[in-house]
Design a protein around this motif. Structure first.
Motif, mmCIF file in Angstrom:
data_model
loop_
_atom_site.group_PDB
_atom_site.id
_atom_site.type_symbol
_atom_site.label_atom_id
_atom_site.label_comp_id
_atom_site.label_asym_id
_atom_site.label_seq_id
_atom_site.Cartn_x
_atom_site.Cartn_y
_atom_site.Cartn_z
ATOM 1 N N ILE A 239 16.319 -36.155 69.022
ATOM 2 C CA ILE A 239 16.790 -34.994 69.783
ATOM 3 C C ILE A 239 16.198 -33.689 69.258
ATOM 4 O O ILE A 239 15.876 -32.777 70.027
ATOM 5 N N THR A 240 16.048 -33.585 67.946
ATOM 6 C CA THR A 240 15.620 -32.299 67.367
ATOM 7 C C THR A 240 14.105 -32.090 67.387
ATOM 8 O O THR A 240 13.637 -30.996 67.046
ATOM 9 N N LYS A 241 13.345 -33.089 67.787
ATOM 10 C CA LYS A 241 11.880 -32.994 67.692
ATOM 11 C C LYS A 241 11.301 -31.834 68.492
ATOM 12 O O LYS A 241 10.359 -31.176 68.054
ATOM 13 N N LYS A 242 11.850 -31.582 69.654
ATOM 14 C CA LYS A 242 11.310 -30.537 70.518
ATOM 15 C C LYS A 242 12.147 -29.260 70.508
ATOM 16 O O LYS A 242 11.873 -28.334 71.279
ATOM 17 N N ARG A 243 13.130 -29.216 69.646
ATOM 18 C CA ARG A 243 14.002 -28.047 69.630
ATOM 19 C C ARG A 243 13.526 -27.002 68.633
ATOM 20 O O ARG A 243 12.960 -27.325 67.587
ATOM 21 N N LEU A 244 13.782 -25.742 68.977
ATOM 22 C CA LEU A 244 13.515 -24.654 68.053
ATOM 23 C C LEU A 244 14.435 -24.777 66.846
ATOM 24 O O LEU A 244 15.488 -25.416 66.919
ATOM 25 N N ARG A 245 14.047 -24.170 65.754
ATOM 26 C CA ARG A 245 14.906 -24.109 64.572
ATOM 27 C C ARG A 245 15.578 -22.741 64.521
ATOM 28 O O ARG A 245 15.102 -21.781 65.129
ATOM 29 N N TYR A 246 16.687 -22.679 63.799
ATOM 30 C CA TYR A 246 17.355 -21.387 63.629
ATOM 31 C C TYR A 246 17.745 -21.171 62.175
ATOM 32 O O TYR A 246 18.341 -22.048 61.541
ATOM 33 N N THR A 247 17.390 -20.004 61.667
ATOM 34 C CA THR A 247 17.924 -19.515 60.394
ATOM 35 C C THR A 247 18.243 -18.039 60.602
ATOM 36 O O THR A 247 17.569 -17.360 61.392
ATOM 37 N N ASN A 248 19.248 -17.555 59.925
ATOM 38 C CA ASN A 248 19.639 -16.162 60.116
ATOM 39 C C ASN A 248 18.481 -15.237 59.737
ATOM 40 O O ASN A 248 17.950 -15.326 58.617
ATOM 41 N N PRO A 249 18.073 -14.359 60.635
ATOM 42 C CA PRO A 249 16.894 -13.520 60.387
ATOM 43 C C PRO A 249 17.070 -12.497 59.272
ATOM 44 O O PRO A 249 16.083 -11.910 58.819
ATOM 45 N N HIS A 250 18.297 -12.294 58.813
ATOM 46 C CA HIS A 250 18.549 -11.296 57.768
ATOM 47 C C HIS A 250 18.736 -11.927 56.387
ATOM 48 O O HIS A 250 19.037 -11.232 55.423
ATOM 49 N N ILE A 251 18.551 -13.247 56.323
ATOM 50 C CA ILE A 251 18.761 -13.965 55.066
ATOM 51 C C ILE A 251 17.483 -14.655 54.630
ATOM 52 O O ILE A 251 16.794 -15.297 55.414
ATOM 53 N N LYS A 252 17.157 -14.519 53.340
ATOM 54 C CA LYS A 252 16.006 -15.216 52.759
ATOM 55 C C LYS A 252 16.451 -16.578 52.240
ATOM 56 O O LYS A 252 17.570 -16.718 51.727
ATOM 57 N N ILE A 253 15.583 -17.548 52.337
ATOM 58 C CA ILE A 253 15.933 -18.905 51.910
ATOM 59 C C ILE A 253 16.351 -18.947 50.444
ATOM 60 O O ILE A 253 17.261 -19.691 50.054
ATOM 61 N N THR A 254 15.718 -18.140 49.610
ATOM 62 C CA THR A 254 16.021 -18.154 48.181
ATOM 63 C C THR A 254 17.456 -17.704 47.883
ATOM 64 O O THR A 254 18.016 -18.046 46.848
ATOM 65 N N GLU A 255 18.054 -16.963 48.809
ATOM 66 C CA GLU A 255 19.444 -16.521 48.635
ATOM 67 C C GLU A 255 20.414 -17.688 48.736
ATOM 68 O O GLU A 255 21.553 -17.603 48.265
ATOM 69 N N LEU A 256 19.974 -18.770 49.354
ATOM 70 C CA LEU A 256 20.852 -19.925 49.551
ATOM 71 C C LEU A 256 20.663 -21.000 48.486
ATOM 72 O O LEU A 256 21.418 -21.967 48.444
ATOM 73 N N TYR A 257 19.645 -20.824 47.657
ATOM 74 C CA TYR A 257 19.488 -21.769 46.558
ATOM 75 C C TYR A 257 20.668 -21.623 45.606
ATOM 76 O O TYR A 257 21.142 -20.517 45.352
ATOM 77 N N LYS A 258 21.105 -22.731 45.051
ATOM 78 C CA LYS A 258 22.185 -22.669 44.078
ATOM 79 C C LYS A 258 21.703 -22.002 42.805
ATOM 80 O O LYS A 258 20.577 -22.210 42.368
ATOM 81 N N ASP A 259 22.576 -21.214 42.183
ATOM 82 C CA ASP A 259 22.206 -20.493 40.961
ATOM 83 C C ASP A 259 21.878 -21.457 39.834
ATOM 84 O O ASP A 259 22.474 -22.510 39.713
#
Length: 259
Positions: A239-259
């Protein structure tokens, strides 16, 4: 009074809300995914908040792990729960408030409508709708902050029959299904072994074995691995192969890494 907000976030929506609330309330925000690795989670703030996404009309399973390690140093004077959701909050806040009853009473619950991110079932919003929802979220947070500063007592229970059905029926099935969800993940030939999926998983469910990505049975369906993959090479069922992805545009991926 000092304020501490515990948040959980997969694609950044709840972190976005937690950061905004913490700034406006002059407080701190802490990643639940990092907390659960501690022996004890100490609570000693005057105001304590929880911000998390709604998964299948209930709260994410990682919050159960969080609660098991809670240790109350001093009882907070005010406790609030804010959910983020793509369509409806169900009774997620109510269920988590009941979960917290063992430790303290929840004084305030509310929710913020955010862009859709559960692409395993729903199509992600268009860029225009994403922008509109985030702008509207700012208005919702204005009101929420006013309420929290005034220490308003407001617990929204969402007691419609449909809410009871969604949270009472769909949620248990969803949580049972989590035990088997790992079999539906996979990578395609575009995977370059960057390990972002391994780093972004909040429950350490993804490992690299013999240079191949492998999912185990602790998945909580946050969809972080699917949505944050820079090469769009992770899918959850066809199902997800042709779908767009979403991540919040105001958040950097590194902010979600565990400390």
């Amino acid at each position: 009074m000092n304020t501490k907000i515990f948040y959980f976030s997969g694609t950044g929506n709840s972190l976005y809300v937690a950061k905004n609330l913490a700034t406006r309330l002059d407080g701190q925000y802490t990643n639940v995914a990092s907390c659960v690795e501690q022996t004890e989670i100490l609570v000693d703030s005057d105001i304590v908040g929880f911000v998390f996404p709604v998964y299948a009309y209930t709260y994410p399973k990682i919050l159960d792990y969080f609660c098991k390690k809670l240790k109350i140093i001093s009882n907070p004077k005010y406790v609030f729960i804010i959910t983020t959701y793509g369509s409806t909050p169900g009774r997620a806040a109510h269920k988590f408030a009941k979960r917290l009853n063992k430790y303290f009473k929840v004084d305030y619950t509310n929710g913020v409508l955010m862009p859709e991110n559960y692409i395993a079932i729903f199509k992600p919003d268009s860029p225009k709708i994403v922008e509109q929802k985030i702008n509207n979220a700012q208005l919702s947070m204005d009101k929420i902050c006013e309420d929290i500063k005034a220490q308003v007592n407001l617990v929204k229970n969402n007691n419609t029959i449909l809410d009871y059905i969604k949270t009472g029926l769909v949620s248990p099935i969803f949580n049972f299904f989590l035990l088997f969800s790992h079999i539906f993940f996979g990578t395609n030939k575009n995977c370059n072994g960057c390990d972002i999926c391994v780093k972004i998983c909040p429950v350490d469910n993804i490992k690299k074995v013999n240079n191949k990505i492998k999912w185990h049975n602790k998945c909580i369906q946050c969809m972080a691995c699917v949505n944050w993959c820079p090469n769009k090479c992770i899918n959850y069922t066809p199902i997800t192969k042709k779908r767009l992805r979403y991540t919040n545009p105001h958040i950097k991926i590194t902010e979600l890494y565990k400390d």
